[in-house]
Design a protein around this motif. Structure first.
Motif, mmCIF file in Angstrom:
data_model
loop_
_atom_site.group_PDB
_atom_site.id
_atom_site.type_symbol
_atom_site.label_atom_id
_atom_site.label_comp_id
_atom_site.label_asym_id
_atom_site.label_seq_id
_atom_site.Cartn_x
_atom_site.Cartn_y
_atom_site.Cartn_z
ATOM 1 N N SER A 1 -3.177 -16.422 0.565
ATOM 2 C CA SER A 1 -1.936 -15.709 0.323
ATOM 3 C C SER A 1 -1.439 -15.547 -0.920
ATOM 4 C CB SER A 1 -0.666 -16.467 0.971
ATOM 5 O OG SER A 1 -0.985 -16.692 2.385
ATOM 6 N N TYR A 2 -1.821 -16.443 -1.925
ATOM 7 C CA TYR A 2 -1.535 -16.283 -3.472
ATOM 8 C C TYR A 2 -2.320 -15.092 -4.037
ATOM 9 C CZ TYR A 2 1.110 -20.770 -3.926
ATOM 10 O OH TYR A 2 2.099 -21.734 -3.822
ATOM 11 N N ASP A 3 -3.651 -15.132 -3.362
ATOM 12 C CA ASP A 3 -4.543 -13.944 -4.050
ATOM 13 C C ASP A 3 -4.057 -12.759 -3.242
ATOM 14 O OD1 ASP A 3 -6.599 -14.062 -5.795
ATOM 15 O OD2 ASP A 3 -8.130 -13.974 -4.379
ATOM 16 N N ASN A 4 -3.419 -12.836 -2.462
ATOM 17 C CA ASN A 4 -2.837 -11.504 -1.812
ATOM 18 C C ASN A 4 -1.687 -10.967 -2.329
ATOM 19 O OD1 ASN A 4 -5.197 -10.322 -0.444
ATOM 20 N ND2 ASN A 4 -4.639 -11.898 1.296
ATOM 21 N N TYR A 5 -1.073 -11.921 -3.194
ATOM 22 C CA TYR A 5 0.318 -11.679 -3.735
ATOM 23 C C TYR A 5 1.369 -11.702 -2.680
ATOM 24 C CZ TYR A 5 -2.622 -9.776 -7.381
ATOM 25 O OH TYR A 5 -3.470 -9.538 -8.107
ATOM 26 N N ALA B 1 -7.003 4.567 -14.475
ATOM 27 C CA ALA B 1 -5.448 4.298 -14.667
ATOM 28 C C ALA B 1 -5.407 3.381 -15.958
ATOM 29 C CB ALA B 1 -4.854 4.086 -13.594
ATOM 30 N N PRO B 2 -4.257 2.961 -16.092
ATOM 31 C CA PRO B 2 -3.882 1.533 -17.071
ATOM 32 C C PRO B 2 -3.827 0.281 -16.360
ATOM 33 C CG PRO B 2 -1.784 2.989 -17.092
ATOM 34 C CD PRO B 2 -3.005 3.710 -16.092
ATOM 35 N N PHE B 3 -3.723 0.447 -15.187
ATOM 36 C CA PHE B 3 -3.862 -0.533 -14.372
ATOM 37 C C PHE B 3 -4.712 -0.641 -13.142
ATOM 38 C CE2 PHE B 3 -0.183 2.543 -13.947
ATOM 39 C CZ PHE B 3 -0.681 3.097 -12.838
ATOM 40 N N LYS B 4 -5.137 -1.862 -12.919
ATOM 41 C CA LYS B 4 -6.212 -2.010 -11.555
ATOM 42 C C LYS B 4 -5.363 -2.513 -10.409
ATOM 43 C CE LYS B 4 -10.029 -3.524 -14.734
ATOM 44 N NZ LYS B 4 -11.014 -4.805 -14.899
ATOM 45 N N THR B 5 -4.445 -3.082 -10.516
ATOM 46 C CA THR B 5 -3.468 -3.358 -9.397
ATOM 47 C C THR B 5 -2.237 -2.934 -9.575
ATOM 48 O OG1 THR B 5 -4.969 -5.141 -8.662
ATOM 49 C CG2 THR B 5 -2.718 -5.100 -7.735
ATOM 50 N N ALA C 1 10.741 -14.914 -0.679
ATOM 51 C CA ALA C 1 11.077 -13.886 -0.164
ATOM 52 C C ALA C 1 9.952 -12.977 0.100
ATOM 53 C CB ALA C 1 12.015 -13.152 -1.027
ATOM 54 N N ASP C 2 10.032 -12.050 0.722
ATOM 55 C CA ASP C 2 8.941 -10.874 1.000
ATOM 56 C C ASP C 2 9.297 -10.025 -0.035
ATOM 57 O OD1 ASP C 2 7.366 -8.898 1.468
ATOM 58 O OD2 ASP C 2 7.807 -8.678 3.585
ATOM 59 N N PHE C 3 8.791 -10.011 -1.098
ATOM 60 C CA PHE C 3 9.367 -9.219 -2.432
ATOM 61 C C PHE C 3 9.054 -7.610 -2.160
ATOM 62 C CE2 PHE C 3 5.046 -10.557 -3.875
ATOM 63 C CZ PHE C 3 4.692 -9.229 -4.214
ATOM 64 N N THR C 4 8.107 -7.126 -1.148
ATOM 65 C CA THR C 4 7.931 -5.920 -1.039
ATOM 66 C C THR C 4 8.854 -5.163 -0.428
ATOM 67 O OG1 THR C 4 6.988 -6.405 1.191
ATOM 68 C CG2 THR C 4 5.366 -6.529 -0.725
ATOM 69 N N SER C 5 9.990 -5.718 0.006
ATOM 70 C CA SER C 5 11.347 -5.186 0.497
ATOM 71 C C SER C 5 12.508 -5.775 -0.433
ATOM 72 C CB SER C 5 11.467 -5.189 1.894
ATOM 73 O OG SER C 5 11.500 -6.555 2.370
ATOM 74 N N ASP C 6 13.722 -5.219 -0.011
ATOM 75 C CA ASP C 6 14.859 -5.789 -0.885
ATOM 76 C C ASP C 6 15.074 -7.162 -0.388
ATOM 77 O OD1 ASP C 6 15.224 -3.230 -1.982
ATOM 78 O OD2 ASP C 6 16.814 -2.646 -0.383
ATOM 79 N N GLU D 1 0.746 -1.354 -0.025
ATOM 80 C CA GLU D 1 0.208 0.028 0.070
ATOM 81 C C GLU D 1 0.832 1.085 0.025
ATOM 82 O OE1 GLU D 1 -3.070 2.425 -0.086
ATOM 83 O OE2 GLU D 1 -3.317 0.297 -0.669
ATOM 84 N N GLY D 2 2.158 1.192 0.621
ATOM 85 C CA GLY D 2 3.018 2.365 0.620
ATOM 86 C C GLY D 2 3.430 2.912 -0.680
ATOM 87 N N GLY D 3 3.128 2.042 -1.747
ATOM 88 C CA GLY D 3 3.525 2.505 -3.093
ATOM 89 C C GLY D 3 2.533 3.695 -3.750
ATOM 90 N N ARG D 4 1.282 3.952 -2.932
ATOM 91 C CA ARG D 4 0.433 4.871 -3.465
ATOM 92 C C ARG D 4 0.944 6.137 -3.182
ATOM 93 N NH1 ARG D 4 -4.997 4.893 -4.285
ATOM 94 N NH2 ARG D 4 -5.239 2.540 -3.217
#
Length: 943
Positions: A711-715, A578-582, A647-652, A438-441
């Motif tokens: 979890s898959y559905d929430n990426y 926007a051109p993307f939904k997610t 890996a938690d890809f939302t961080s490095d 969500e921080g990407g917003r």
């Protein structure tokens, strides 16, 4: 038919790997495109990787994340559209194709041909690499930004912006890379904190009469305005000095001369000028406006230059008087524009001074080094005694992210897109977008809010030409009509003809224009290229997924071009989207020590190094020193994929030997379990009655699969892998399979191994597709003959694994019971380990268990399962609340709390003799069979 020995390798059989690879990629993609309903289409739009080199693990992680998403969607019953793309224009490809940044002597067409060949080869090489890690996609319909059709669509997008008046040409400061000889956008910069500049204090003589200023009227002698600059090379472009209206200024006497500085900076000046006296104090900045000074670098015949006011002037650093060069700074440009002062930047494309830099003796600066390589010192030498002092300053500074050389600000004539007028629409469109994380917003919104225009022109040959014409006076002409005509010619001749045709070829001139025109030579920013790639999709894509750096790059350029194009679509109705939904972003891939990968550090890791096992190095072999035993066999594509999923890809994300070792171990564990399941599958088990243990295991499987899909559905793939690993280790291996061994080997061979096998493969399918395909290819013949059984990758994830009619207990009750059974099971195992530690017993069957339970609720649960507890605990007998022998041969006990109730576990010697067939201690005497084994042997047909 068995899997290869899991102790040897976690890699699929190499002889069959290519066959399986095709089945899990091309065949699966084609199958789902034909068998999933078109109304369920899920589009993942590819952020095009740059076609200028080999892939590293960062590329692999990006593509694997995308691949896992679309595999999950196929399991959910959706038809997926995933067409890979490549970004093929721009400076890095041009430089690599030519071997250096020097293109002198080559025509634009020669440069373009060479760059196209390199990009085409790189696309094919990268595509093979992506396919080798089991990425499935519509490879036949891949696209690149250098495709002829793509370029035309891009020009159509550009035309829409022109039609709305969002594109204009202006002579103003832009980020300029002297090392690349082109303008750059903000997204093409990287900021370094270790840049060192030669900062200088400079004085300029005041040449106008200051007698009208009361505080200065009595000052006698020469008066100078003192400035401080970190870029002395910009002094030839100085056009004004800025003060702040509300600041107080003073004059300090140095020798016989006076220096004008901000009053608050007097103390700081002592470091540069140890000896001085204050002779005039408290002059308001507003009173200094209008004074004139002379910049000797402008030449003896140049007119005096003004002191002006600017809000950005502070007394935090420098002298409180700011050297203003409108050709080399955005703030300088804007404040000077208000005073009618034109921008001036006397450097060429390569950062060398032009003759205008020092008109009185041009050669002194035209022969000087470039501004990146000593030009500042050449200017300071010319300033002579007007240099009050210099010092080194380490500070943050922008660099060209491609050449890794400093960037400057330089006024040139460039094409710009007006982003300010559409930013509100862009921000509004983002409200309906889901951000992961969500921080990407906030990050993307901040970039949009802070931007007013976009420099879209580049001074290179390898790119899509900006369709501009220039008349004989140098005035530009670009309208929707002229672009339409140019597009029609380009469709016939290709974009390269723009550069190869004669500069004034009339074929490119729209019939409505009169007079002579020549074509421009600028090309579009590559971010406009990739930012137009939404033209490859039908409507907004379900997902865009790239690295977090694309908030200021591709995500932003895609959003801005998409929103701008919607605003001018004549027949459009409804709100802007926007051109993307997610929008999903991942972190950077770092080495095992958390360092950024770079060629200079030699720590770049390629996917092949993970797949062939070389990154792990020698394996430890019992009895041999490290490095002397066998080496790790190749981990295969599934290892790279499992690393990315874990890996938690939302961080490095880190990768290295210690990171990959658990991945290797997990793959071996998966293969060991699958091998055991394959070797134990029994067709008769389909009709065998389900025990209470079977039904608990089914609930555990069902709950695990639900958690994994959530979890898959929430990426959150790393959470899914954690759930799978916990289930494999606890619920499956240590609980169900351990308890099932006796039934498999000595009982009726029943159980729920087939549902577990299929459910396990469904969960692994998005992550380790080759292992799943290999396992499925080794299923028993009776399963292969069952035409109702589709490959797990093609099955609907949530479809039933067991006929509900076979279930005799409600699932909610089973879940509650399982919590009690599991808690007591763990306590029994812990007590058994105490006995093993004292070498009292080896096999857990060499004991009996007595459970003392005071809580009636927990006791009733255990009573309901009493007929299966010896199987569940893998002991020879279990009693509940029976008298404990006073002086057994040996005894171990442990009290635990289960569901808020105390349970005392007593592990005691067995009560009967060992059965010579099943090894349980339930036979009446040694060397005899237990009742069950007697019945089995008696019922067996005679040989």
């Amino acid at each position: 038919m068995e899997l290869i020995d899991p102790r040897q390798s976690a890699r699929p059989n190499p002889k069959l790997q290519q066959q399986w690879l095709r089945q899990v990629t091309d065949d699966l993609y084609d199958w789902q495109a034909k068998n999933r309903p078109i109304e369920t289409t899920f589009t993942l739009h590819d952020g095009p990787p740059y076609a200028n080199g080999n892939l590293h693990v960062g590329h692999a992680m990006n593509k694997i994340l995308k691949d896992m998403i679309i595999r999950v969607k196929v399991q959910q019953g959706r038809r997926v559209t995933y067409r890979p793309g490549w970004d093929c224009h721009g400076l890095p490809i041009e430089m690599k194709a030519l071997g250096s940044s020097n293109t002198k002597g080559l025509t634009p067409v020669q440069i373009r041909d060479t760059a196209r060949r390199l990009a085409s080869k790189t696309v094919k090489d990268q595509m093979k690499s992506f396919q080798s890690i089991s990425v499935m996609a519509d490879w036949e319909k891949r696209w690149t930004t250098m495709d002829r059709e793509f370029e035309i669509r891009q020009l159509r997008v550009f035309q829409k912006l022109v039609r709305r008046g969002l594109v204009y040409r202006k002579h103003k400061p832009v980020y300029w890379s002297a090392s690349s000889r082109t303008a750059l956008a903000e997204a093409e910069l990287e900021y370094r904190d270790d840049h060192v500049s030669t900062a200088a204090y400079i004085r300029f003589p005041i040449v106008s009469d200051w007698s009208s200023i009361p505080e200065l009227s009595k000052f006698q002698g020469k008066l100078y305005a003192a400035i401080w600059t970190t870029t002395p090379w910009t002094l030839p472009a100085n056009k004004a000095i800025a003060v702040h209206n509300d600041l107080a200024y003073s004059v300090i006497r140095v020798g016989s001369d006076g220096l004008l500085i901000a009053t608050e900076r007097i103390e700081a000046m002592k470091e540069m000028i140890p000896s001085f006296e204050i002779v005039v104090d408290s002059i308001r900045g507003s009173d200094l406006k209008g004074l004139q000074y002379r910049n000797k670098l402008r030449g003896q015949s140049a007119p005096p230059q003004p002191i002006i006011d600017a809000d950005y002037v502070t007394s935090d650093s420098g002298t409180g008087l700011v050297h203003t060069a409108p050709g080399h700074g955005q703030d300088d440009y804007e404040v000077c524009a208000k005073h009618g002062i034109e921008a001036f930047a006397p450097i060429d494309d390569g950062g060398f001074f032009t003759k205008e830099a020092y008109p009185d003796d041009p050669e002194k600066l035209t022969s000087a080094p470039s501004i990146l390589d000593g030009g500042s010192q050449s200017v300071l030498d010319l300033m002579g005694e007007d240099v009050l002092g210099t010092h080194k300053l380490r500070h943050k500074y922008p660099y060209d992210w491609r050449t890794k050389r400093p960037v400057v600000t330089r006024a040139t004539a460039q094409w710009f897109a007006d982003v300010g007028s559409i930013k509100d629409d862009a921000l509004e469109a983002l409200r309906d977008v889901r951000f992961v994380p969500e921080g990407g917003r906030v990050r993307l919104e901040s970039f949009i809010k802070g931007r007013s225009e976009w420099c879209i022109s580049r001074q290179r040959s390898w790119g899509v030409p900006i369709p501009a014409l220039f008349d004989e006076s140098g005035n530009s002409v670009m309208t929707a009509e002229t672009i339409e005509h140019i597009i029609s010619v380009m469709q016939e001749r290709t974009s390269s003809a723009w550069f190869s045709d004669s500069p004034d070829d009339p074929a490119w001139i729209a019939p409505s224009l009169t007079g002579k025109y020549r074509r421009g030579t600028d090309t579009m920013d590559v971010w406009f290229d990739s930012g137009s790639s939404w033209t490859e999709t039908e409507g907004p894509a379900n997902v865009y997924l790239e690295g977090s750096d694309q908030h200021r790059g591709w995500f932003q350029s895609s959003l801005l071009t998409y929103v701008a194009a919607q605003k001018v679509d004549e027949n459009r109705s409804g709100k802007i989207v926007a051109p993307f939904k997610t929008l999903i972003t991942h972190g950077f891939t770092l080495d095992g020590h958390g360092k950024k990968m770079s060629k200079s550090l030699g720590n770049i890791i390629e996917p092949d190094q993970v797949m062939d096992g070389s990154l792990l190095g020698p394996a430890k072999v019992k009895g041999k020193a490290k490095g002397q035993g066998q080496k790790f066999d190749g981990l295969g594509p599934d290892a790279v994929r499992l690393w990315a999923a874990s890996a938690d890809f939302t961080s490095d994300v880190l990768i290295g030997q210690t990171i990959l070792q658990p991945v290797h171990t997990a793959l071996i564990k998966y293969r060991t379990i699958i091998k055991m399941l394959l070797g134990s599958l029994n067709q008769e088990a389909r009709q065998a009655p389900l025990t209470k243990l079977d039904q608990i295991a089914l609930v555990q499987l069902s709950d695990t699969m639900s958690q994994v899909m959530e979890s898959y559905d929430n990426y959150e793939f790393h959470k899914a892998i954690g759930v799978i690993n916990r289930w494999v280790a606890s619920d499956l291996s240590a609980f169900y399979l351990e308890a099932l061994k006796d039934r498999l080997y000595c009982g009726d061979g029943g159980g729920i191994l087939e549902p577990i096998f299929i459910g396990f493969l469904r969960m692994l399918s998005p992550v380790t597709p080759l292992l799943v395909e290999e396992a499925w290819s080794h299923r028993p013949a009776w399963m292969a003959e069952d035409t109702s059984l589709e490959n797990p990758a093609r099955q609907l994830y949530g479809s039933q694994l067991v006929d509900p009619a076979r279930l005799s207990l409600p699932q909610d009750a089973l879940r509650e019971d399982a919590a009690v059974i599991s808690g007591v099971h763990n306590a029994v195992k812990a007590t058994l380990e105490q006995a093993r530690g004292d070498k009292v017993l080896g096999s857990s069957l060499q004991c009996s268990v007595n459970l003392v339970v005071e809580n009636s609720r927990v006791a009733s649960v255990l009573e309901r399962y009493l007929d299966e507890l010896e199987t569940i605990f893998v002991v020879s007998s279990v009693e509940i609340n029976q008298p404990v022998p006073h002086s057994p041969e040996w005894a171990y006990e442990q009290e635990v709390e289960v569901q808020d109730a105390k349970v005392k576990v007593h592990v005691l010697p067995p009560k009967e003799a060992k059965c010579s067939r099943c090894w349980r201690y339930v036979a009446p005497s040694e060397d005899t069979l237990c009742n069950r084994c007697e019945e089995v042997i008696g019922a067996a047909p005679a040989a």
